[in-house]
Design a protein around this motif. Structure first.
Motif, mmCIF file in Angstrom:
data_model
loop_
_atom_site.group_PDB
_atom_site.id
_atom_site.type_symbol
_atom_site.label_atom_id
_atom_site.label_comp_id
_atom_site.label_asym_id
_atom_site.label_seq_id
_atom_site.Cartn_x
_atom_site.Cartn_y
_atom_site.Cartn_z
ATOM 1 N N TRP A 197 0.812 -1.214 0.000
ATOM 2 C CA TRP A 197 0.000 0.000 0.000
ATOM 3 C C TRP A 197 0.849 1.270 0.000
ATOM 4 O O TRP A 197 0.490 2.270 -0.635
ATOM 5 C CB TRP A 197 -0.947 0.014 1.202
ATOM 6 N N ILE A 198 1.964 1.269 0.732
ATOM 7 C CA ILE A 198 2.828 2.459 0.754
ATOM 8 C C ILE A 198 3.364 2.742 -0.640
ATOM 9 O O ILE A 198 3.312 3.877 -1.131
ATOM 10 C CB ILE A 198 3.987 2.262 1.759
ATOM 11 N N GLY A 199 3.869 1.700 -1.285
ATOM 12 C CA GLY A 199 4.378 1.875 -2.643
ATOM 13 C C GLY A 199 3.287 2.287 -3.616
ATOM 14 O O GLY A 199 3.516 3.102 -4.519
ATOM 15 N N PHE A 200 2.088 1.724 -3.444
ATOM 16 C CA PHE A 200 0.978 2.073 -4.324
ATOM 17 C C PHE A 200 0.627 3.557 -4.216
ATOM 18 O O PHE A 200 0.470 4.256 -5.228
ATOM 19 C CB PHE A 200 -0.241 1.217 -3.981
ATOM 20 N N VAL A 201 0.545 4.070 -2.985
ATOM 21 C CA VAL A 201 0.205 5.485 -2.788
ATOM 22 C C VAL A 201 1.290 6.383 -3.362
ATOM 23 O O VAL A 201 1.001 7.378 -4.059
ATOM 24 C CB VAL A 201 -0.022 5.782 -1.288
ATOM 25 N N LEU A 202 2.568 6.063 -3.101
ATOM 26 C CA LEU A 202 3.662 6.890 -3.609
ATOM 27 C C LEU A 202 3.700 6.909 -5.135
ATOM 28 O O LEU A 202 3.805 7.974 -5.753
ATOM 29 C CB LEU A 202 4.999 6.375 -3.064
ATOM 30 N N SER A 203 3.619 5.736 -5.748
ATOM 31 C CA SER A 203 3.708 5.669 -7.213
ATOM 32 C C SER A 203 2.474 6.260 -7.872
ATOM 33 O O SER A 203 2.578 6.976 -8.880
ATOM 34 C CB SER A 203 3.907 4.219 -7.663
ATOM 35 N N ALA A 204 1.290 5.979 -7.315
ATOM 36 C CA ALA A 204 0.055 6.482 -7.906
ATOM 37 C C ALA A 204 -0.029 8.005 -7.803
ATOM 38 O O ALA A 204 -0.323 8.698 -8.785
ATOM 39 C CB ALA A 204 -1.155 5.842 -7.228
ATOM 40 N N ALA A 205 0.240 8.535 -6.609
ATOM 41 C CA ALA A 205 0.183 9.985 -6.427
ATOM 42 C C ALA A 205 1.265 10.672 -7.245
ATOM 43 O O ALA A 205 1.027 11.722 -7.864
ATOM 44 C CB ALA A 205 0.336 10.328 -4.942
ATOM 45 N N GLY A 206 2.456 10.089 -7.261
ATOM 46 C CA GLY A 206 3.546 10.691 -8.026
ATOM 47 C C GLY A 206 3.256 10.745 -9.509
ATOM 48 O O GLY A 206 3.412 11.797 -10.152
ATOM 49 N N ALA A 207 2.829 9.623 -10.072
ATOM 50 C CA ALA A 207 2.537 9.578 -11.505
ATOM 51 C C ALA A 207 1.374 10.513 -11.858
ATOM 52 O O ALA A 207 1.417 11.226 -12.872
ATOM 53 C CB ALA A 207 2.211 8.150 -11.935
ATOM 54 N N SER A 208 0.342 10.540 -11.021
ATOM 55 C CA SER A 208 -0.835 11.367 -11.303
ATOM 56 C C SER A 208 -0.489 12.853 -11.275
ATOM 57 O O SER A 208 -0.834 13.600 -12.199
ATOM 58 C CB SER A 208 -1.937 11.078 -10.281
ATOM 59 N N LEU A 209 0.179 13.287 -10.215
ATOM 60 C CA LEU A 209 0.515 14.707 -10.099
ATOM 61 C C LEU A 209 1.498 15.140 -11.174
ATOM 62 O O LEU A 209 1.372 16.236 -11.741
ATOM 63 C CB LEU A 209 1.097 14.985 -8.708
ATOM 64 N N PHE A 210 2.471 14.285 -11.468
ATOM 65 C CA PHE A 210 3.466 14.637 -12.483
ATOM 66 C C PHE A 210 2.818 14.797 -13.855
ATOM 67 O O PHE A 210 3.025 15.800 -14.551
ATOM 68 C CB PHE A 210 4.550 13.563 -12.525
ATOM 69 N N MET A 211 2.017 13.808 -14.256
ATOM 70 C CA MET A 211 1.379 13.859 -15.570
ATOM 71 C C MET A 211 0.343 14.971 -15.662
ATOM 72 O O MET A 211 0.284 15.701 -16.653
ATOM 73 C CB MET A 211 0.720 12.515 -15.874
ATOM 74 N N LEU A 212 -0.473 15.129 -14.626
ATOM 75 C CA LEU A 212 -1.500 16.163 -14.656
ATOM 76 C C LEU A 212 -0.872 17.552 -14.655
ATOM 77 O O LEU A 212 -1.319 18.454 -15.375
ATOM 78 C CB LEU A 212 -2.436 16.013 -13.456
ATOM 79 N N GLY A 213 0.185 17.738 -13.863
ATOM 80 C CA GLY A 213 0.865 19.026 -13.839
ATOM 81 C C GLY A 213 1.433 19.402 -15.193
ATOM 82 O O GLY A 213 1.262 20.538 -15.671
ATOM 83 N N LEU A 214 2.099 18.452 -15.847
ATOM 84 C CA LEU A 214 2.631 18.733 -17.182
ATOM 85 C C LEU A 214 1.515 19.038 -18.177
ATOM 86 O O LEU A 214 1.652 19.919 -19.030
ATOM 87 C CB LEU A 214 3.450 17.539 -17.678
ATOM 88 N N SER A 215 0.417 18.318 -18.065
ATOM 89 C CA SER A 215 -0.692 18.520 -19.000
ATOM 90 C C SER A 215 -1.344 19.880 -18.832
ATOM 91 O O SER A 215 -1.915 20.425 -19.788
ATOM 92 C CB SER A 215 -1.753 17.423 -18.801
ATOM 93 N N LEU A 216 -1.271 20.450 -17.634
ATOM 94 C CA LEU A 216 -1.903 21.739 -17.361
ATOM 95 C C LEU A 216 -1.028 22.917 -17.740
ATOM 96 O O LEU A 216 -1.484 24.068 -17.705
ATOM 97 C CB LEU A 216 -2.268 21.838 -15.876
ATOM 98 N N MET A 230 2.406 21.056 -8.989
ATOM 99 C CA MET A 230 1.947 19.677 -9.160
ATOM 100 C C MET A 230 3.027 18.819 -9.818
ATOM 101 O O MET A 230 3.273 17.680 -9.395
ATOM 102 C CB MET A 230 0.665 19.648 -9.987
ATOM 103 N N THR A 231 3.671 19.359 -10.836
ATOM 104 C CA THR A 231 4.697 18.605 -11.555
ATOM 105 C C THR A 231 5.883 18.284 -10.654
ATOM 106 O O THR A 231 6.363 17.138 -10.608
ATOM 107 C CB THR A 231 5.186 19.398 -12.782
ATOM 108 N N VAL A 232 6.356 19.284 -9.913
ATOM 109 C CA VAL A 232 7.508 19.083 -9.039
ATOM 110 C C VAL A 232 7.169 18.114 -7.905
ATOM 111 O O VAL A 232 7.961 17.215 -7.573
ATOM 112 C CB VAL A 232 8.002 20.431 -8.466
ATOM 113 N N THR A 233 5.984 18.274 -7.315
ATOM 114 C CA THR A 233 5.566 17.373 -6.239
ATOM 115 C C THR A 233 5.481 15.936 -6.740
ATOM 116 O O THR A 233 5.941 14.990 -6.067
ATOM 117 C CB THR A 233 4.203 17.800 -5.672
ATOM 118 N N GLY A 234 4.895 15.753 -7.918
ATOM 119 C CA GLY A 234 4.811 14.410 -8.497
ATOM 120 C C GLY A 234 6.179 13.815 -8.744
ATOM 121 O O GLY A 234 6.417 12.628 -8.455
ATOM 122 N N ALA A 235 7.110 14.619 -9.264
ATOM 123 C CA ALA A 235 8.461 14.130 -9.527
ATOM 124 C C ALA A 235 9.156 13.714 -8.228
ATOM 125 O O ALA A 235 9.836 12.679 -8.170
ATOM 126 C CB ALA A 235 9.275 15.195 -10.248
#
Length: 471
Positions: A197-216, A230-235
């Motif tokens: 679960w820890i890895g799932f939250v880190l990878s899911a939140a990271g990928a989501s914020l990184f991709m969404l930030g770049l898209s915005l 958002m992009t920096v936080t995701g990275a």
């Protein structure tokens, strides 16, 4: 009782899911300008409708292997198709860009389980010597999606209404569920272990914020500061996950598989290649419609040419690999694919439609060979018990790279338009975007060049044997 699993029927069943996904993807990109007008946004901003799907993939792909092992691959496969169809209906009902983005995210949840779990089913059902044949059985029917999708989406958008495009995959999904019930066994691991679960939250939140930030970036839904944060936080979260995964006993995304040379070349080199190719389905229809002034139907009739090139290559891919081997094919073909993408940037108003069609046709040949090679090579040195976990790693990196291609292409297109002082995109704004993403495909060459000679010999021997018998 399900029939015996073999290298023919199971890939074709999974191909129903891929066909549905590919039809959906190709009809939506053909309809982006019409969608943008109806929803009151710039066509470039509609890249969010594509990347939000990838974000859904990025959140849930990491756990697809564990979920399939825990609940059974057939059960998860059927539920995933149902979620994908639900997302399609929500897309049809969307009245704003934010609603469309949310509906595409739901589709992404279904896609995250649908195609990766389908691959798990395939690679657990066939011997390694049959991998390439199985991939071809899987891919050729799935390539019919890009053949049917663009002209169908263009016709519906031009002569009917874009909302109807999201109803196309409903009967396909229902047919796929029916076939899965009849012909796929509900395979699962007896003791899949606990979910990380820890890895799932880190990878899911990271990928989501990184991709969404770049898209915005440069868009209309959020300020530049919000997109940057958002992009920096995701990275940072993704970097944190990297360190966490090195120490976790069974991380949700086991990056240690990347130490295997064949898997590393397939995933890392393949992802660089996919950044370039991921941008094309977004850029090309936009260039034809907004840049050259073609209708959605004419645009779709042209872009489907790449699928014909892909299908042709699938018929000779095994012979090409048998003769030249994985390493040489991956290197030379990546350079040819990059040149083909760059060639799309030379289209201008007045370019004969037949010439554009021929260039797009040739451009579809090289990605087809590359993907067959990459998908077959990925599992060459993976043990059967690790296929589910390796698939999760490969799928999430590959899908995020496709989304990055769309995002990078959109950013370069915006910069090109602004530098040239155009209020709306015109044909001359597109060539820098095509050239930029073409470089990513070429950048995969140094990665695959590190492959040891003879990598994938077990698969290649199977290919050579079949070619010899055929001759």
């Amino acid at each position: 009782m399900p029939l015996a699993l073999g290298p023919f029927i199971v890939p074709l069943i999974v191909a129903c899911a891929m066909f549905m996904e590919n039809v959906d993807a190709t009809v939506i990109v053909t309809s982006l300008p019409a969608l943008a007008r109806d929803l009151g946004h710039d066509p470039i901003s509609l890249k969010l409708a594509i990347t939000s799907y990838v974000i859904g993939l990025g959140v849930f792909i990491p756990i697809c292997g564990w979920v399939a092992d825990r609940f059974g691959s057939r059960t998860v496969f059927r539920v995933a198709i149902g979620i994908f169809m639900t997302g399609s209906l929500l897309c049809a009902a969307a009245t704003s860009l934010s609603a469309l983005v949310a509906a595409r995210f739901v589709q992404g949840i279904g896609g995250a389980m649908m195609v990766p779990v389908g691959r798990i089913i395939i690679f657990r059902s066939v011997p390694k010597s049959e991998f390439i044949r199985a991939v071809n059985y899987l891919t050729v029917p799935a390539l019919l999606g890009p053949v049917v999708g663009p002209p169908l989406g263009g016709f519906i958008t031009t002569y009917l209404h874009w909302r109807l495009i999201f109803f196309v995959n409903i009967p396909i999904g229902l047919f796929g569920i029916w076939l899965a019930n009849r012909h796929i066994a509900n395979m699962h691991e007896e003791h899949p272990g606990p979910l990380d679960w820890i890895g799932f939250v880190l990878s899911a939140a990271g990928a989501s914020l990184f991709m969404l930030g770049l898209s915005l970036v440069g868009g209309e839904l959020a300020s530049g500061n919000v997109a940057f944060v958002m992009t920096v936080t995701g990275a940072l979260l993704l970097v944190l996950y990297w360190f966490y995964a090195q120490r976790a006993e069974r991380p949700v995304l086991d990056l240690r598989f990347l130490r295997i040379p064949s898997f590393h070349a397939s995933v890392v080199g393949g992802s660089l290649f996919r950044i370039g190719l991921g941008a094309v389905p977004f850029l090309l229809p936009l260039a034809l419609q907004e840049g050259l002034g073609l209708t959605a139907f004419v645009s779709g009739s042209i872009t489907c040419a790449s699928a014909f090139g892909s299908i042709f290559m699938k018929t000779i891919a095994t012979r090409v690999l048998a003769k030249f081997g994985f390493r040489k094919v991956l290197m030379v073909n990546a350079a040819l694919a990059g040149a083909a993408i760059a060639a799309y940037g030379f289209f201008f108003p007045g370019t004969p439609h037949w010439l554009i069609w021929c260039v797009v046709l040739v451009g579809g040949v090289f990605p087809s060979l590359q993907f067959t090679s990459l998908n077959s090579l990925a599992y060459a040195d993976i043990a059967g018990r690790d296929i589910g976990r390796a698939t999760s790693v490969a799928s999430v990196i590959q899908q995020i790279s496709l989304g990055l291609g769309v995002t990078i292409a959109g950013i370069v297109l915006q910069i090109s338009r602004d530098l040239q002082g155009h209020a709306h995109v015109v044909w001359s704004d597109f060539w820098p975007a095509f050239f930029a993403v073409a470089l990513f495909s070429v950048a995969s060459i140094p990665v695959t060049a590190k492959l040891p000679h003879g990598t994938g010999d077990e698969i290649a021997r199977g290919v050579r044997g079949k070619v010899g018998k055929a001759a």
